[in-house]
Scaffold this motif. Structure first.
Motif, PDB file in Angstrom:
ATOM      1  N   PHE A 220     -35.341  40.697  52.971  1.00  0.00           N
ATOM      2  CA  PHE A 220     -34.678  39.819  52.002  1.00  0.00           C
ATOM      3  C   PHE A 220     -33.355  40.408  51.504  1.00  0.00           C
ATOM      4  CE2 PHE A 220     -38.887  37.770  51.812  1.00  0.00           C
ATOM      5  CZ  PHE A 220     -38.480  36.475  52.058  1.00  0.00           C
ATOM      6  N   VAL A 223     -31.084  39.271  54.145  1.00  0.00           N
ATOM      7  CA  VAL A 223     -30.878  37.816  54.019  1.00  0.00           C
ATOM      8  C   VAL A 223     -29.901  37.518  52.872  1.00  0.00           C
ATOM      9  CG1 VAL A 223     -32.029  35.681  53.308  1.00  0.00           C
ATOM     10  CG2 VAL A 223     -33.043  37.108  55.093  1.00  0.00           C
ATOM     11  N   ALA A 224     -30.008  38.302  51.788  1.00  0.00           N
ATOM     12  CA  ALA A 224     -29.136  38.060  50.619  1.00  0.00           C
ATOM     13  C   ALA A 224     -27.667  38.268  50.950  1.00  0.00           C
ATOM     14  CB  ALA A 224     -29.560  38.975  49.471  1.00  0.00           C
ATOM     15  N   PRO A 228     -22.351  32.715  52.233  1.00  0.00           N
ATOM     16  CA  PRO A 228     -22.769  31.864  51.105  1.00  0.00           C
ATOM     17  C   PRO A 228     -23.330  30.518  51.543  1.00  0.00           C
ATOM     18  CG  PRO A 228     -20.673  32.895  50.624  1.00  0.00           C
ATOM     19  CD  PRO A 228     -21.004  33.270  52.028  1.00  0.00           C
ATOM     20  N   LEU A 231     -26.989  30.289  52.155  1.00  0.00           N
ATOM     21  CA  LEU A 231     -27.895  30.475  51.017  1.00  0.00           C
ATOM     22  C   LEU A 231     -27.759  29.361  49.988  1.00  0.00           C
ATOM     23  CD1 LEU A 231     -27.339  34.320  50.608  1.00  0.00           C
ATOM     24  CD2 LEU A 231     -29.343  33.194  51.594  1.00  0.00           C
TER      25      LEU A 231
ATOM     26  N   PRO B  31     -26.558  27.450  44.063  1.00  0.00           N
ATOM     27  CA  PRO B  31     -25.497  28.391  43.711  1.00  0.00           C
ATOM     28  C   PRO B  31     -24.112  27.771  43.965  1.00  0.00           C
ATOM     29  CG  PRO B  31     -27.113  29.419  45.158  1.00  0.00           C
ATOM     30  CD  PRO B  31     -27.421  27.958  45.152  1.00  0.00           C
ATOM     31  N   ILE B  33     -20.778  28.182  45.260  1.00  0.00           N
ATOM     32  CA  ILE B  33     -20.140  29.186  46.124  1.00  0.00           C
ATOM     33  C   ILE B  33     -18.666  29.382  45.805  1.00  0.00           C
ATOM     34  CG2 ILE B  33     -21.760  28.854  48.033  1.00  0.00           C
ATOM     35  CD1 ILE B  33     -19.741  27.237  49.502  1.00  0.00           C
ATOM     36  N   PRO B  38     -20.853  34.400  42.565  1.00  0.00           N
ATOM     37  CA  PRO B  38     -22.051  33.554  42.631  1.00  0.00           C
ATOM     38  C   PRO B  38     -23.308  34.384  42.895  1.00  0.00           C
ATOM     39  CG  PRO B  38     -20.752  33.360  44.644  1.00  0.00           C
ATOM     40  CD  PRO B  38     -19.969  34.218  43.715  1.00  0.00           C
ATOM     41  N   PHE B  40     -26.992  34.359  44.519  1.00  0.00           N
ATOM     42  CA  PHE B  40     -27.758  33.587  45.490  1.00  0.00           C
ATOM     43  C   PHE B  40     -29.241  33.930  45.475  1.00  0.00           C
ATOM     44  CE2 PHE B  40     -23.440  33.681  47.216  1.00  0.00           C
ATOM     45  CZ  PHE B  40     -23.226  32.321  47.400  1.00  0.00           C
ATOM     46  N   THR B  41     -29.621  34.928  44.676  1.00  0.00           N
ATOM     47  CA  THR B  41     -31.031  35.358  44.736  1.00  0.00           C
ATOM     48  C   THR B  41     -31.704  35.317  43.365  1.00  0.00           C
ATOM     49  OG1 THR B  41     -30.348  37.655  44.464  1.00  0.00           O
ATOM     50  CG2 THR B  41     -30.671  36.892  46.712  1.00  0.00           C
ATOM     51  N   GLY B  44     -34.982  38.802  43.997  1.00  0.00           N
ATOM     52  CA  GLY B  44     -34.703  39.402  45.307  1.00  0.00           C
ATOM     53  C   GLY B  44     -34.813  38.443  46.480  1.00  0.00           C
ATOM     54  N   LEU B  45     -35.238  37.216  46.206  1.00  0.00           N
ATOM     55  CA  LEU B  45     -35.379  36.212  47.278  1.00  0.00           C
ATOM     56  C   LEU B  45     -34.285  35.152  47.102  1.00  0.00           C
ATOM     57  CD1 LEU B  45     -39.225  35.536  46.990  1.00  0.00           C
ATOM     58  CD2 LEU B  45     -38.100  37.120  48.544  1.00  0.00           C
ATOM     59  N   PRO B  46     -33.931  34.457  48.193  1.00  0.00           N
ATOM     60  CA  PRO B  46     -32.954  33.378  48.018  1.00  0.00           C
ATOM     61  C   PRO B  46     -33.454  32.367  46.976  1.00  0.00           C
ATOM     62  CG  PRO B  46     -33.301  33.815  50.348  1.00  0.00           C
ATOM     63  CD  PRO B  46     -34.326  34.615  49.602  1.00  0.00           C
ATOM     64  N   ILE B  48     -32.980  29.268  46.510  1.00  0.00           N
ATOM     65  CA  ILE B  48     -33.461  27.994  47.035  1.00  0.00           C
ATOM     66  C   ILE B  48     -34.875  28.138  47.607  1.00  0.00           C
ATOM     67  CG2 ILE B  48     -33.049  26.302  48.890  1.00  0.00           C
ATOM     68  CD1 ILE B  48     -30.079  26.662  48.348  1.00  0.00           C
TER      69      ILE B  48
END
Lengths: 534, 77
Positions: A220, A223-224, A228, A231, B31, B33, B38, B40-41, B44-46, B48
């Protein structure tokens, strides 16, 4: 990227699997009780909860789930993971629609969806033929997708000349053989094996993708750091705006659950309790398989095979269309190959021989997903065309034996037609068969057109025959106008408005909207004025 | 709450979960952009992805409640 060969392991695993399927075909043939259509098409209406749940799952999950979904996440990013939320909706539909369909079907001895719909609306000709046509329009593209998957798999596993064609042909022919021999029993038994394989395969694929990147934390973290657009909504290609995602999720699930093959599974269930349990298992297990399985493969794929080059620019082809990392493929449709590429290239590297075995098992699961959906759709199509067309209009007094053989001939013809479409489009300059998800949603758009009259028939009982016929006809016309085939026939006229409609919500949802509006308007106008038997 | 009212409530909640999870509700957490920094997490995970898991949990809770308390088999034949 290193390209590790899986050696002869995939050959052995695939060979054993295909042998097992043919054995089931023969067993289904030996266990048949008679040549009656109830037995060949509905396994005597006696299926228990385990077989019913797995056969519904296996019919629902296809190469759409195992190749298409990770392919779409690989292309558009995490936004498509939310498509997983269509699965609980489909689960609820199994109970809400399925139990009523089963009860009415059993009480009246119905075999196909058209039996119930044409009887309810008093339309033995027009609606019966329309429902059979919808079955055909749904089944053929859906079978095409599955055969394509066989080709993709073979192309990745066994590099060489014509391996796509060989894989696609083998998948088509073996599926055709065991349905022709064993009927619904074989389809259901193979679905049990295939359902188990694909549930395990999906979860295993997700686990492998996470392991390849060093475990959940590192996965993850990587992935982060994706671009942009990967995500956020609406994703890399700006396709998945919330309206599109919502309508595709909501109506794809309902359309998938009332397509003829699932409808006949409701008839085949032993009791409503069987469907109730199946609904729960479906919603619980399959959504997890999506969220924690294949969707993670797509995200991991973006990390391992970035969509952008070292300058941060997306890979594009000469026509300006987004393409995957060149290590995955060179065409806009190659995103569908990400799962196979990740497994083939990284699992043996991570786990050695065990990795090769696991990769082969997951690849067999993909094959299982494709075959289990193809077999169910071919089998249902055979029932529709034999029972609703041949029996009703061509040879009403044909013997049961003759009908069963006609059904087998239809399976053979439909399989060969789908295979021919796959092979012809492969060599066509303007390949009309696009990514698996896009073609799958087009197929589902057709079956979704059964929804207004199904809900009316099961719950409201308000609409009229004329309303049902007019609604479906309008829905089918709207799908055609919004499909990729319209500009092929009529050129670019009206493409501005059409493009705007296609960008906002799913094609099937547009068609459903016009279908339902027409159904209500025409029914309101014709209530009390109907003449019998149109 | 009587069973009919609860059924209606569960149905409404389920539709809400669909609309929020994969529909227009996404605008609440998407988020931006174009923002300077921005995020996005979440955990720790996205974000969305977390959003999807949350609404799946809601949907599953509703299904379990319906399964044990409202889905009947009295019309079994």
């Amino acid at each position: 990227m290193p390209d590790h060969s899986l050696g002869s392991i995939p050959h052995v695993v695939l060979g054993l699997y295909l042998l097992l399927l043919l054995t089931f075909g023969l067993q289904g043939y030996r266990r048949r009780k008679n040549e009656h259509q109830d037995d060949y098409y509905l396994a005597g209406r006696s299926q228990g909860w385990l077989v019913t749940s797995l056969t519904i799952m296996a019919t629902f999950f296809s190469s759409f789930a195992l190749l298409g979904a990770p392919g779409m996440v690989y292309r558009d990013g995490v936004v498509f993971a939310l498509f997983s939320l269509n699965v609980p909706v489909a689960g609820v539909a199994i109970y809400v629609l399925g139990t009523r369909i089963r009860r009415i079907g059993r009480e009246n001895g119905y075999l196909t969806p058209a039996d119930m719909i044409s009887a309810h609306y008093g339309s033995p000709v027009a609606l019966r033929l329309i429902v059979a046509l919808i079955g055909l329009l749904y089944a053929v593209p859906y079978v095409v997708i599955q055969i394509q998957a066989g080709g993709i798999l073979s192309e990745q596993l066994f590099p060489g000349r014509d391996t796509f064609e060989t894989g696609a042909s083998l998948l088509a022919l073996i599926t055709m053989l065991y349905i022709m021999v064993g009927g619904m029993r074989s389809v259901a038994w193979t679905d049990v094996v295939q359902g188990g394989l694909l549930v395990g395969g999906m979860l295993l694929a997700g686990t492998c993708a996470v392991a390849v990147l060093g475990g959940p934390g590192l996965f993850f973290k990587a992935v982060a750091s994706l671009p942009p657009k990967s995500l956020s909504v609406p994703g890399t290609t700006d396709y998945w705006v919330p309206g599109m995602l919502f309508t595709a999720s909501a109506f794809a699930s309902l359309g998938s659950m009332i397509q003829p093959a699932q409808w006949m599974r409701f008839y085949a269930a032993r009791s409503n309790d069987v469907l109730k349990r199946s609904a729960l298992i479906f919603a619980l297990v399959l959504t997890l398989c999506f969220f924690f399985g294949v969707m993670l493969v797509g995200l991991g794929g973006q990390v391992l095979y970035p969509l952008v080059d070292v300058n941060g620019l997306y890979h594009m082809n000469d026509a300006g269309k987004l393409i995957p990392n060149p290590a995955v493929g060179l065409t806009p449709n190659s995103f569908d190959q990400i799962l196979v590429v990740v497994l083939k290239n990284h699992l043996p590297e991570l786990l050695g021989s065990l990795g090769a075995v696991l990769a082969a098992l997951i690849l067999v699961a993909i094959m299982a997903a494709a075959m289990s959906t193809a077999d169910s759709n071919l089998h249902a199509l055979s029932a529709l065309l034999t029972h609703d067309v041949y029996d009703q209009f061509l040879r009403p007094h044909a013997s049961q034996r003759e009908r069963t053989w006609v059904g087998r001939a239809i399976i053979a013809l439909a399989t060969l037609l789908a295979l021919a479409l796959v092979l012809a489009s492969r060599h066509s300059e303007s390949n009309p068969l696009s990514m698996i998800v896009v073609l799958g949603l087009l197929a589902i758009a057709f079956s979704t057109q059964l929804l207004p009259m199904t809900v009316d028939m099961l719950y409201l009982q308000w609409g009229t025959r004329q309303g049902a016929i007019a609604g479906v006809a309008v829905g089918l016309v709207v799908i055609f106008i919004l499909s990729p085939f319209f500009p092929m026939v009529f050129g670019q006229s009206g493409q501005g408005l059409i493009a705007l409609m296609k960008r906002s919500i799913d094609i099937g949802a547009w068609a459903l909207f016009f279908n339902a509006a027409t159904f209500v308007a025409v029914s309101a106008y014709t209530r009390g004025t109907e003449s019998p038997n149109a | 709450m009587n069973p009919t009212s609860e059924k209606r409530l569960l149905f409404t909640l389920f539709v809400l979960a669909m609309v929020m999870g994969s529909g227009p509700g996404l605008y609440l957490i998407n988020p931006d952009i174009s923002a300077p920094n921005p995020s996005f997490t979440t955990f720790g995970l996205p974000t969305i992805y977390v959003w999807g898991l949350f609404w799946y949990a809601v949907q599953l809770g509703i299904i379990l409640r319906a399964y044990f308390h409202h889905w009947k088999e009295e019309d079994d034949a």
